[in-house]
Structure formats: C-alpha cells, structure tokens
Design a protein around this motif. Structure first.
Motif, PDB file in Angstrom:
ATOM      1  N   ARG A  45       0.818  -1.212   0.000  1.00  0.00           N
ATOM      2  CA  ARG A  45       0.000   0.000   0.000  1.00  0.00           C
ATOM      3  C   ARG A  45       0.859   1.273   0.000  1.00  0.00           C
ATOM      4  N   TYR A  46       1.893   1.286  -0.838  1.00  0.00           N
ATOM      5  CA  TYR A  46       2.709   2.502  -0.960  1.00  0.00           C
ATOM      6  C   TYR A  46       1.894   3.557  -1.695  1.00  0.00           C
ATOM      7  N   PRO A  47       1.875   4.805  -1.203  1.00  0.00           N
ATOM      8  CA  PRO A  47       1.061   5.839  -1.853  1.00  0.00           C
ATOM      9  C   PRO A  47       1.565   6.177  -3.250  1.00  0.00           C
ATOM     10  N   ARG A  48       0.715   6.793  -4.028  1.00  0.00           N
ATOM     11  CA  ARG A  48       1.106   7.190  -5.380  1.00  0.00           C
ATOM     12  C   ARG A  48       2.284   8.155  -5.302  1.00  0.00           C
ATOM     13  N   ARG A  49       3.258   7.956  -6.190  1.00  0.00           N
ATOM     14  CA  ARG A  49       4.486   8.748  -6.114  1.00  0.00           C
ATOM     15  C   ARG A  49       4.243  10.225  -6.402  1.00  0.00           C
ATOM     16  N   VAL A  50       3.238  10.531  -7.225  1.00  0.00           N
ATOM     17  CA  VAL A  50       2.917  11.939  -7.486  1.00  0.00           C
ATOM     18  C   VAL A  50       2.451  12.605  -6.196  1.00  0.00           C
ATOM     19  N   LEU A  51       1.644  11.891  -5.414  1.00  0.00           N
ATOM     20  CA  LEU A  51       1.155  12.433  -4.144  1.00  0.00           C
ATOM     21  C   LEU A  51       2.307  12.648  -3.172  1.00  0.00           C
ATOM     22  N   THR A  52       3.230  11.670  -3.105  1.00  0.00           N
ATOM     23  CA  THR A  52       4.369  11.819  -2.191  1.00  0.00           C
ATOM     24  C   THR A  52       5.284  12.958  -2.643  1.00  0.00           C
ATOM     25  N   ALA A  53       5.395  13.168  -3.959  1.00  0.00           N
ATOM     26  CA  ALA A  53       6.224  14.265  -4.466  1.00  0.00           C
ATOM     27  C   ALA A  53       5.638  15.618  -4.073  1.00  0.00           C
ATOM     28  N   LEU A  54       4.307  15.748  -4.166  1.00  0.00           N
ATOM     29  CA  LEU A  54       3.658  16.990  -3.757  1.00  0.00           C
ATOM     30  C   LEU A  54       3.850  17.242  -2.263  1.00  0.00           C
ATOM     31  N   LEU A  55       3.751  16.178  -1.473  1.00  0.00           N
ATOM     32  CA  LEU A  55       3.952  16.303  -0.030  1.00  0.00           C
ATOM     33  C   LEU A  55       5.391  16.726   0.277  1.00  0.00           C
ATOM     34  N   ALA A  56       6.355  16.090  -0.393  1.00  0.00           N
ATOM     35  CA  ALA A  56       7.764  16.437  -0.174  1.00  0.00           C
ATOM     36  C   ALA A  56       8.039  17.881  -0.582  1.00  0.00           C
ATOM     37  N   ALA A  57       7.436  18.319  -1.690  1.00  0.00           N
ATOM     38  CA  ALA A  57       7.622  19.700  -2.140  1.00  0.00           C
ATOM     39  C   ALA A  57       7.078  20.676  -1.101  1.00  0.00           C
ATOM     40  N   GLY A  58       5.914  20.358  -0.523  1.00  0.00           N
ATOM     41  CA  GLY A  58       5.339  21.209   0.509  1.00  0.00           C
ATOM     42  C   GLY A  58       6.232  21.295   1.736  1.00  0.00           C
ATOM     43  N   ILE A  59       6.823  20.162   2.121  1.00  0.00           N
ATOM     44  CA  ILE A  59       7.729  20.138   3.275  1.00  0.00           C
ATOM     45  C   ILE A  59       8.967  20.986   2.996  1.00  0.00           C
ATOM     46  N   TYR A  60       9.520  20.827   1.802  1.00  0.00           N
ATOM     47  CA  TYR A  60      10.738  21.564   1.448  1.00  0.00           C
ATOM     48  C   TYR A  60      10.471  23.066   1.427  1.00  0.00           C
ATOM     49  N   VAL A  61       9.356  23.454   0.834  1.00  0.00           N
ATOM     50  CA  VAL A  61       9.009  24.875   0.768  1.00  0.00           C
ATOM     51  C   VAL A  61       8.824  25.438   2.179  1.00  0.00           C
ATOM     52  N   ASN A  62       8.209  24.659   3.074  1.00  0.00           N
ATOM     53  CA  ASN A  62       7.956  25.146   4.434  1.00  0.00           C
ATOM     54  C   ASN A  62       9.243  25.418   5.203  1.00  0.00           C
ATOM     55  N   PHE A  63      10.323  24.678   4.869  1.00  0.00           N
ATOM     56  CA  PHE A  63      11.610  24.937   5.522  1.00  0.00           C
ATOM     57  C   PHE A  63      12.077  26.369   5.247  1.00  0.00           C
ATOM     58  N   PHE A  64      11.614  26.943   4.149  1.00  0.00           N
ATOM     59  CA  PHE A  64      11.969  28.320   3.805  1.00  0.00           C
ATOM     60  C   PHE A  64      10.910  29.310   4.285  1.00  0.00           C
ATOM     61  N   THR A  65       9.643  29.026   3.957  1.00  0.00           N
ATOM     62  CA  THR A  65       8.586  30.021   4.164  1.00  0.00           C
ATOM     63  C   THR A  65       8.223  30.238   5.634  1.00  0.00           C
ATOM     64  N   HIS A  66       8.548  29.284   6.513  1.00  0.00           N
ATOM     65  CA  HIS A  66       8.157  29.470   7.914  1.00  0.00           C
ATOM     66  C   HIS A  66       8.890  30.644   8.562  1.00  0.00           C
ATOM     67  N   HIS A  67       9.914  31.164   7.888  1.00  0.00           N
ATOM     68  CA  HIS A  67      10.597  32.351   8.404  1.00  0.00           C
ATOM     69  C   HIS A  67       9.748  33.610   8.212  1.00  0.00           C
ATOM     70  N   TRP A  68       8.764  33.574   7.311  1.00  0.00           N
ATOM     71  CA  TRP A  68       7.928  34.745   7.046  1.00  0.00           C
ATOM     72  C   TRP A  68       6.456  34.503   7.357  1.00  0.00           C
ATOM     73  N   PHE A  69       6.014  33.245   7.185  1.00  0.00           N
ATOM     74  CA  PHE A  69       4.605  32.925   7.389  1.00  0.00           C
ATOM     75  C   PHE A  69       4.483  31.888   8.500  1.00  0.00           C
ATOM     76  N   ALA A  70       3.259  31.510   8.795  1.00  0.00           N
ATOM     77  CA  ALA A  70       3.024  30.513   9.843  1.00  0.00           C
ATOM     78  C   ALA A  70       3.719  29.201   9.491  1.00  0.00           C
ATOM     79  N   ASP A  71       4.300  28.572  10.509  1.00  0.00           N
ATOM     80  CA  ASP A  71       4.987  27.293  10.318  1.00  0.00           C
ATOM     81  C   ASP A  71       3.943  26.190  10.161  1.00  0.00           C
ATOM     82  N   ALA A  72       3.987  25.512   9.038  1.00  0.00           N
ATOM     83  CA  ALA A  72       2.979  24.487   8.736  1.00  0.00           C
ATOM     84  C   ALA A  72       3.466  23.082   9.056  1.00  0.00           C
TER      85      ALA A  72
END
Length: 299
Positions: free
Chosen positions: A167-194
């Motif tokens: 039951r490994y999730p779809r790789r496109v879904l995991t890629a979107l999740l990883a992209a969101g995590i990576y972006v948050n490492f940057f944006t949490h300095h200006w916006f709410a930490d997600a």
C-alpha cells in the motif's frame, strides 16, 4: 536445513560474506530458535552498519578534525574536511561500494541540501566557522556531503535489505507532499509554520504503508512511519555528534555546546520524507512477493 538465498539483489563482497557467515550458522540451527534469531539480529546490525558506512566515516573525519587537526595548518579545517569528504566519495565509487545509479541520488541530495544551507545560514538558523575558500557564501562545501550521507544510507538500505512495500502511496502524491515540506523549511521564516499540518499529512499519506525487508532468511515487516521515526532519531544522534565536533553550531550553542533539542526530531522526520521521495524516484517502490507475505508475522 535449506535456506532461501537473497533474491536477485546486487551484493558487494562484504555483503556476500555477511550472508555467507549467516548461512553457515543457520544451516545448523532450527529456523524458529533463539540462536537463529540472534544470528538474524547480528546480520541486521552488520548490514545496517554497512549501509551507514559513508555517514559513519564522515562523522569520524569530523571528530578527528575537531580534536587532532592542527589550528595552524596551512590548509584550514573546513577545506580539509571538504577534500576528505570528496576523497571518501571517490573511494566509495571506485571500489564499487556505491553504484553510479546510487551516486546520482547522492548528488541530488547535495544540491537540495546546499540550497537549504545557503538560505538557513543567511537566516541565522545555524552557522559555520568563517574560514576556507571551498565554500559558497557562508556554507563550506563539506556540508553537502552530510546531506549526501543520508542519501547514501537510504539508497544502500533499499538495495541491501531488498525493501518492498504494501500500500505505498502514489508517487505523485508523495512528491507533492515532499515539495510542501521543502518549501515550508523556507517560508516558515515569514509565514506561519505548517510543520504540524505537514506532519499530519505524512501520517495520512503513509499511515497504511507497511515496509517488508529481508535480513537473511528472515523477512520482517513494520509500519513505514515507524521506520521513518527510527531513522530520524538516528540522524538526530548523528547531528549531536557533528555539532559536538564543531561542524556547525546553532545560535544557542555558540557560548557552549549542549545536546540539540528534541524538537529537531520533527524537522528530521519531515526531512526523511523528502529523502525517501528522492530515493523512490530512482528505486521505484516494489510490492512484496508471495514469499515475503508468507514469511512475515501474521502473513
């Protein structure tokens, strides 16, 4: 007793010797016995140590540089660390301890990690000694090898333990999740930490996934979230060793070293998702075969 050999995995000489050692001992033991279990445990520990080879050697180099590298050497410490890390990487490739395919992932980790390092040091999240010429801005080039060590471990674990996933999730879904995590490492300095929202998303996406792995004869399984947590904890321990060696320092450690706070475990857990997604694009996750399902407890 006839024991199954690992499938069609590519094994290095060291891995073959570990399997040969286990095969010789398990041939004289009952499959379900305490001694057989101890042999499998020893194989698991040996192979985990082997998978950590690059990271372990790099930590050793950091400690040697911290305590024994002369302060007045003509080659400053950070540049020496970069050259030593590069030499380790070359040796891993030349001796075929790491394949070209695996090296591609390691190089990708270098790029992803270095970009984050450039931003985080500029934001004051942590800092390096201001010395040497082998650097980009305030970031010495050896820092990329520390991210590469994580990549090296993961790609080697995929191969050595022949990882399979239910039951490994779809790789496109995991890629979107990883992209969101990576972006948050940057944006949490200006916006709410997600990060807590992202952590919940990780649980939702990977919550049903079960990882099967092959030790030698044994084929255990475990929830993939538990595997993420264990690896994140191991990286946190390595981080403490690295900061103790002075590789980098957090603002609170400038006046004196102390153990890195446990809150960093969440950051490492989320970084694990980015790491796994990168590796999964090179080693597409495979489902367990019938032997794995039968051998696994409850299978």
């Amino acid at each position: 007793m006839s024991l199954p050999r690992p499938g069609a995995r590519e094994l290095t000489v060291v891995e073959e010797r570990i399997d040969g050692w286990a095969r010789a001992r398990l041939a004289r033991l009952r499959v379900r016995s305490v001694r057989a279990g101890l042999v499998e445990l020893a194989v698991f520990v040996l192979k985990q140590g082997w998978a950590c080879l690059f990271g372990g050697l790099l930590l050793g180099v950091l400690l040697v540089a911290r305590f024994w590298y002369p302060d007045d050497a003509w080659l400053v410490r950070n540049d020496a660390l970069t050259l030593a890390a590069l030499a380790l990487q070359v040796v891993m490739l030349v001796t075929r301890l790491e394949t070209v395919r695996e090296l591609r992932v390691v190089l990708l980790f270098h790029v992803v990690g270095t970009v984050m390092e450039l931003f985080k040091t500029d934001a004051g999240s942590w800092s390096y000694a201001a010395e040497g010429v082998l650097r980009i801005g305030a970031v010495p080039l050896f820092s990329g090898f520390m991210y590469g060590a994580v990549g090296s471990y993961l790609v080697r674990v995929f191969r050595i333990f022949d990882l399979r996933f239910d039951r490994y999730p779809r790789r496109v879904l995991t890629a979107l999740l990883a992209a969101g995590i990576y972006v948050n490492f940057f944006t949490h300095h200006w916006f709410a930490d997600a990060r807590w929202v992202l952590l919940a998303a990780v649980v939702a996406v990977y919550g049903r996934t079960v990882m099967h792995f092959r030790v030698h004869a044994a084929r255990p399984r475990m929830p993939i979230l538990a595997a993420f947590a264990l690896v994140a904890t191991f990286i946190w321990v390595a981080e403490n060793v690295a900061t103790f060696a002075g590789a980098w320092l957090y603002p609170s450690q400038v006046d004196g070293w102390h153990v890195v706070g446990g809150t960093k475990l969440v950051a490492w857990f989320l970084l694990m998702i980015i790491s796994v997604v990168l590796v999964a694009w090179v080693y597409p996750p495979r489902r367990p075969d019938d032997r794995d399902r039968v051998a696994a407890p409850g299978g």
